[in-house]
Design a protein around this motif. Structure first.
Motif, PDB file in Angstrom:
ATOM      1  N   TYR A 116       0.791  -1.226   0.000  1.00 53.45           N
ATOM      2  CA  TYR A 116       0.000   0.000   0.000  1.00 53.45           C
ATOM      3  C   TYR A 116       0.825   1.279   0.000  1.00 53.45           C
ATOM      4  O   TYR A 116       0.297   2.361  -0.189  1.00 53.45           O
ATOM      5  CB  TYR A 116      -0.949   0.005   1.204  1.00 53.45           C
ATOM      6  CG  TYR A 116      -1.891  -1.170   1.203  1.00 53.45           C
ATOM      7  CD1 TYR A 116      -2.870  -1.304   0.213  1.00 53.45           C
ATOM      8  CD2 TYR A 116      -1.793  -2.172   2.161  1.00 53.45           C
ATOM      9  CE1 TYR A 116      -3.736  -2.392   0.195  1.00 53.45           C
ATOM     10  CE2 TYR A 116      -2.654  -3.268   2.153  1.00 53.45           C
ATOM     11  CZ  TYR A 116      -3.619  -3.367   1.164  1.00 53.45           C
ATOM     12  OH  TYR A 116      -4.468  -4.443   1.150  1.00 53.45           O
ATOM     13  N   GLY A 117       2.132   1.152   0.221  1.00 51.84           N
ATOM     14  CA  GLY A 117       2.990   2.324   0.173  1.00 51.84           C
ATOM     15  C   GLY A 117       2.984   3.127   1.464  1.00 51.84           C
ATOM     16  O   GLY A 117       2.260   2.817   2.413  1.00 51.84           O
ATOM     17  N   VAL A 118       3.814   4.162   1.484  1.00 51.37           N
ATOM     18  CA  VAL A 118       3.971   4.983   2.674  1.00 51.37           C
ATOM     19  C   VAL A 118       3.771   6.455   2.330  1.00 51.37           C
ATOM     20  O   VAL A 118       3.855   6.859   1.164  1.00 51.37           O
ATOM     21  CB  VAL A 118       5.364   4.792   3.308  1.00 51.37           C
ATOM     22  CG1 VAL A 118       5.554   3.358   3.769  1.00 51.37           C
ATOM     23  CG2 VAL A 118       6.469   5.193   2.322  1.00 51.37           C
ATOM     24  N   ASP A 119       3.509   7.243   3.358  1.00 51.40           N
ATOM     25  CA  ASP A 119       3.351   8.690   3.203  1.00 51.40           C
ATOM     26  C   ASP A 119       4.663   9.379   3.559  1.00 51.40           C
ATOM     27  O   ASP A 119       5.295   9.038   4.573  1.00 51.40           O
ATOM     28  CB  ASP A 119       2.235   9.220   4.102  1.00 51.40           C
ATOM     29  CG  ASP A 119       0.862   8.691   3.706  1.00 51.40           C
ATOM     30  OD1 ASP A 119       0.767   8.049   2.640  1.00 51.40           O
ATOM     31  OD2 ASP A 119      -0.095   8.912   4.466  1.00 51.40           O
ATOM     32  N   VAL A 120       5.041  10.344   2.743  1.00 52.87           N
ATOM     33  CA  VAL A 120       6.316  11.041   2.918  1.00 52.87           C
ATOM     34  C   VAL A 120       6.061  12.544   3.030  1.00 52.87           C
ATOM     35  O   VAL A 120       5.276  13.108   2.266  1.00 52.87           O
ATOM     36  CB  VAL A 120       7.253  10.751   1.721  1.00 52.87           C
ATOM     37  CG1 VAL A 120       8.490  11.630   1.754  1.00 52.87           C
ATOM     38  CG2 VAL A 120       7.648   9.277   1.718  1.00 52.87           C
ATOM     39  N   GLY A 121       6.723  13.181   3.981  1.00 51.04           N
ATOM     40  CA  GLY A 121       6.635  14.619   4.139  1.00 51.04           C
ATOM     41  C   GLY A 121       7.926  15.295   3.693  1.00 51.04           C
ATOM     42  O   GLY A 121       8.924  14.631   3.393  1.00 51.04           O
ATOM     43  N   ILE A 122       7.899  16.609   3.644  1.00 44.52           N
ATOM     44  CA  ILE A 122       9.075  17.393   3.267  1.00 44.52           C
ATOM     45  C   ILE A 122       9.375  18.340   4.419  1.00 44.52           C
ATOM     46  O   ILE A 122       8.531  19.135   4.823  1.00 44.52           O
ATOM     47  CB  ILE A 122       8.837  18.199   1.976  1.00 44.52           C
ATOM     48  CG1 ILE A 122       8.425  17.267   0.840  1.00 44.52           C
ATOM     49  CG2 ILE A 122      10.089  18.990   1.596  1.00 44.52           C
ATOM     50  CD1 ILE A 122       7.950  17.996  -0.406  1.00 44.52           C
ATOM     51  N   SER A 123      10.583  18.260   4.946  1.00 44.76           N
ATOM     52  CA  SER A 123      10.939  19.050   6.111  1.00 44.76           C
ATOM     53  C   SER A 123      11.384  20.468   5.747  1.00 44.76           C
ATOM     54  O   SER A 123      11.949  20.696   4.673  1.00 44.76           O
ATOM     55  CB  SER A 123      12.080  18.360   6.881  1.00 44.76           C
ATOM     56  OG  SER A 123      12.478  19.135   7.988  1.00 44.76           O
ATOM     57  N   LYS A 124      11.154  21.388   6.676  1.00 44.93           N
ATOM     58  CA  LYS A 124      11.691  22.738   6.536  1.00 44.93           C
ATOM     59  C   LYS A 124      13.144  22.786   7.015  1.00 44.93           C
ATOM     60  O   LYS A 124      13.860  23.746   6.744  1.00 44.93           O
ATOM     61  CB  LYS A 124      10.847  23.724   7.352  1.00 44.93           C
ATOM     62  CG  LYS A 124       9.420  23.874   6.856  1.00 44.93           C
ATOM     63  CD  LYS A 124       8.636  24.808   7.762  1.00 44.93           C
ATOM     64  CE  LYS A 124       7.177  24.893   7.317  1.00 44.93           C
ATOM     65  NZ  LYS A 124       6.375  25.739   8.243  1.00 44.93           N
ATOM     66  N   ILE A 125      13.550  21.731   7.736  1.00 43.16           N
ATOM     67  CA  ILE A 125      14.924  21.653   8.225  1.00 43.16           C
ATOM     68  C   ILE A 125      15.826  21.203   7.084  1.00 43.16           C
ATOM     69  O   ILE A 125      15.564  20.183   6.442  1.00 43.16           O
ATOM     70  CB  ILE A 125      15.035  20.655   9.404  1.00 43.16           C
ATOM     71  CG1 ILE A 125      14.061  21.029  10.525  1.00 43.16           C
ATOM     72  CG2 ILE A 125      16.471  20.583   9.920  1.00 43.16           C
ATOM     73  CD1 ILE A 125      14.311  22.369  11.136  1.00 43.16           C
ATOM     74  N   ARG A 126      16.876  21.934   6.816  1.00 47.11           N
ATOM     75  CA  ARG A 126      17.795  21.598   5.730  1.00 47.11           C
ATOM     76  C   ARG A 126      18.889  20.646   6.226  1.00 47.11           C
ATOM     77  O   ARG A 126      19.248  20.640   7.407  1.00 47.11           O
ATOM     78  CB  ARG A 126      18.436  22.865   5.153  1.00 47.11           C
ATOM     79  CG  ARG A 126      17.432  23.845   4.542  1.00 47.11           C
ATOM     80  CD  ARG A 126      16.806  23.282   3.280  1.00 47.11           C
ATOM     81  NE  ARG A 126      15.787  24.174   2.736  1.00 47.11           N
ATOM     82  CZ  ARG A 126      16.006  25.078   1.773  1.00 47.11           C
ATOM     83  NH1 ARG A 126      17.226  25.229   1.271  1.00 47.11           N
ATOM     84  NH2 ARG A 126      15.019  25.820   1.322  1.00 47.11           N
ATOM     85  N   LYS A 127      19.414  19.876   5.296  1.00 48.84           N
ATOM     86  CA  LYS A 127      20.590  19.058   5.604  1.00 48.84           C
ATOM     87  C   LYS A 127      21.757  19.972   5.952  1.00 48.84           C
ATOM     88  O   LYS A 127      21.891  21.065   5.412  1.00 48.84           O
ATOM     89  CB  LYS A 127      20.986  18.195   4.401  1.00 48.84           C
ATOM     90  CG  LYS A 127      20.222  16.896   4.293  1.00 48.84           C
ATOM     91  CD  LYS A 127      20.778  16.030   3.173  1.00 48.84           C
ATOM     92  CE  LYS A 127      22.257  15.692   3.337  1.00 48.84           C
ATOM     93  NZ  LYS A 127      22.515  14.847   4.540  1.00 48.84           N
ATOM     94  N   ILE A 128      22.594  19.497   6.847  1.00 46.81           N
ATOM     95  CA  ILE A 128      23.802  20.251   7.160  1.00 46.81           C
ATOM     96  C   ILE A 128      24.669  20.313   5.910  1.00 46.81           C
ATOM     97  O   ILE A 128      24.911  19.289   5.256  1.00 46.81           O
ATOM     98  CB  ILE A 128      24.567  19.596   8.323  1.00 46.81           C
ATOM     99  CG1 ILE A 128      23.697  19.592   9.576  1.00 46.81           C
ATOM    100  CG2 ILE A 128      25.880  20.325   8.582  1.00 46.81           C
ATOM    101  CD1 ILE A 128      24.288  18.835  10.740  1.00 46.81           C
ATOM    102  N   ASP A 129      25.125  21.503   5.562  1.00 46.11           N
ATOM    103  CA  ASP A 129      25.896  21.686   4.337  1.00 46.11           C
ATOM    104  C   ASP A 129      27.209  20.919   4.399  1.00 46.11           C
ATOM    105  O   ASP A 129      27.825  20.789   5.478  1.00 46.11           O
ATOM    106  CB  ASP A 129      26.175  23.168   4.108  1.00 46.11           C
ATOM    107  CG  ASP A 129      26.729  23.429   2.720  1.00 46.11           C
ATOM    108  OD1 ASP A 129      25.932  23.516   1.770  1.00 46.11           O
ATOM    109  OD2 ASP A 129      27.966  23.530   2.592  1.00 46.11           O
ATOM    110  N   GLU A 130      27.635  20.421   3.244  1.00 48.89           N
ATOM    111  CA  GLU A 130      28.865  19.616   3.186  1.00 48.89           C
ATOM    112  C   GLU A 130      30.092  20.418   3.609  1.00 48.89           C
ATOM    113  O   GLU A 130      31.092  19.847   4.042  1.00 48.89           O
ATOM    114  CB  GLU A 130      29.069  19.056   1.773  1.00 48.89           C
ATOM    115  CG  GLU A 130      30.188  18.042   1.712  1.00 48.89           C
ATOM    116  CD  GLU A 130      30.287  17.363   0.366  1.00 48.89           C
ATOM    117  OE1 GLU A 130      31.126  16.452   0.243  1.00 48.89           O
ATOM    118  OE2 GLU A 130      29.545  17.738  -0.556  1.00 48.89           O
ATOM    119  N   SER A 131      30.019  21.732   3.499  1.00 52.40           N
ATOM    120  CA  SER A 131      31.139  22.555   3.945  1.00 52.40           C
ATOM    121  C   SER A 131      31.300  22.517   5.461  1.00 52.40           C
ATOM    122  O   SER A 131      32.361  22.843   6.001  1.00 52.40           O
ATOM    123  CB  SER A 131      30.945  24.013   3.495  1.00 52.40           C
ATOM    124  OG  SER A 131      29.773  24.569   4.091  1.00 52.40           O
TER     125      SER A 131
END
Length: 275
Positions: A116-131
């Motif tokens: 049946y699949g899963v539900d996915v959200g999108i966060s306002k929190i960004r990934k820590i930059d690679e720098s």
């Protein structure tokens, strides 16, 4: 649960010093492995990534692959069901690193999620930059991931964007989209971890003559794709039913997702280099 610490196995919780730098400062790395039918899945790939993380964090990890694998095999030899194996390494007391390994019942989704699949959200929190933090480092420091998950607790998985606003990855998985019959996934250059199951699914798709594009992915593509799925070691391929309030499928996953799901296990069992 079985725990390996300082060359010994334990059947219950063990004590770790409160001054361990992994506990005090988050100076630690980890890998999560699993078994299929009692056999270790991709142990060399996990070991190589584990060793790379140790080097990036500056932890002196002297164990070779044969030693690493022998410990894992010893831990799973009496298990009657498939397992999740979590391997950790911290800077310990600052002089001698601490190596610890947990073996527990496989932490995999229920069969319903594959149907049946899963539900996915999108966060306002960004990934820590690679720098600031190398994306190739698999660290135990998960503060930003915890905040992202708490923000979207009702979703099975939460996608994060990188500092430039491109789709990166979930807090525990990689993301794939299908657009015009092309399998699209964020490239390593986006700042994602090089997921082992992600790599294998890309190889599988190419073997089935499915066109694959690894590139920068814009957020609007999440709302215009025809299919989407997640990949991670413990779960394989999980179809995505909804992204935020957009439903991707009602009855069953899309055709490319189904083809990859049906062929995933036969493909990995056929590849001798994964065992």
């Amino acid at each position: 649960m079985k725990i390996y610490l300082n060359s010994k196995w334990y059947d219950e919780d063990v004590k770790i010093s409160a001054t361990d730098r992994g506990f005090m400062y988050g100076e630690g790395i980890y890998e999560s492995l699993r078994t299929y039918n009692g056999s270790l899945f991709a142990p060399l790939k996990h070991f190589e990534r584990f060793k790379r993380s140790a080097q990036l964090l500056g932890i002196n990890f002297k164990m070779n692959f044969e030693e690493f694998k022998s410990i894992l095999l010893e831990g799973i030899k009496d298990e009657k069901e498939d397992c999740t194996i979590r391997v950790m390494l911290t800077t310990g007391n600052g002089k001698e690193p601490l190596f610890i390994l947990y073996i527990m019942k496989l932490q995999a989704p229920s069969e319903d999620l594959y149907n049946y699949g899963v539900d996915v959200g999108i966060s306002k929190i960004r990934k820590i930059d690679e720098s600031a933090l190398p994306n190739l480092l698999k660290t135990t420091s998960h503060a930003n991931l915890m905040i992202a998950k708490r923000e979207k607790e009702s979703f099975y998985e939460v996608l994060m964007l990188n500092s430039r606003g491109y789709v990166a990855e979930g807090i525990m998985s990689n993301i794939f989209l299908v657009e015009n019959n092309v399998l699209v996934t964020p490239s390593i250059e986006t700042g994602i971890l090089d997921g082992i199951t992600r790599e294998i699914v890309i190889d599988l798709a190419k073997s089935l003559e499915i066109q694959v594009a690894e590139r920068l992915v814009n957020v609007d593509e999440l709302f215009n794709c025809s299919e989407a799925f997640l990949t991670r070691t413990s779960a394989g391929i999980i179809p995505v039913r909804k992204i935020e309030n957009r439903t991707l499928f009602g009855g069953e996953p899309g055709s490319i997702t189904q083809i990859l799901m049906e062929n995933f296990k036969p493909y990995i069992f056929h590849r001798a280099d994964l065992w």
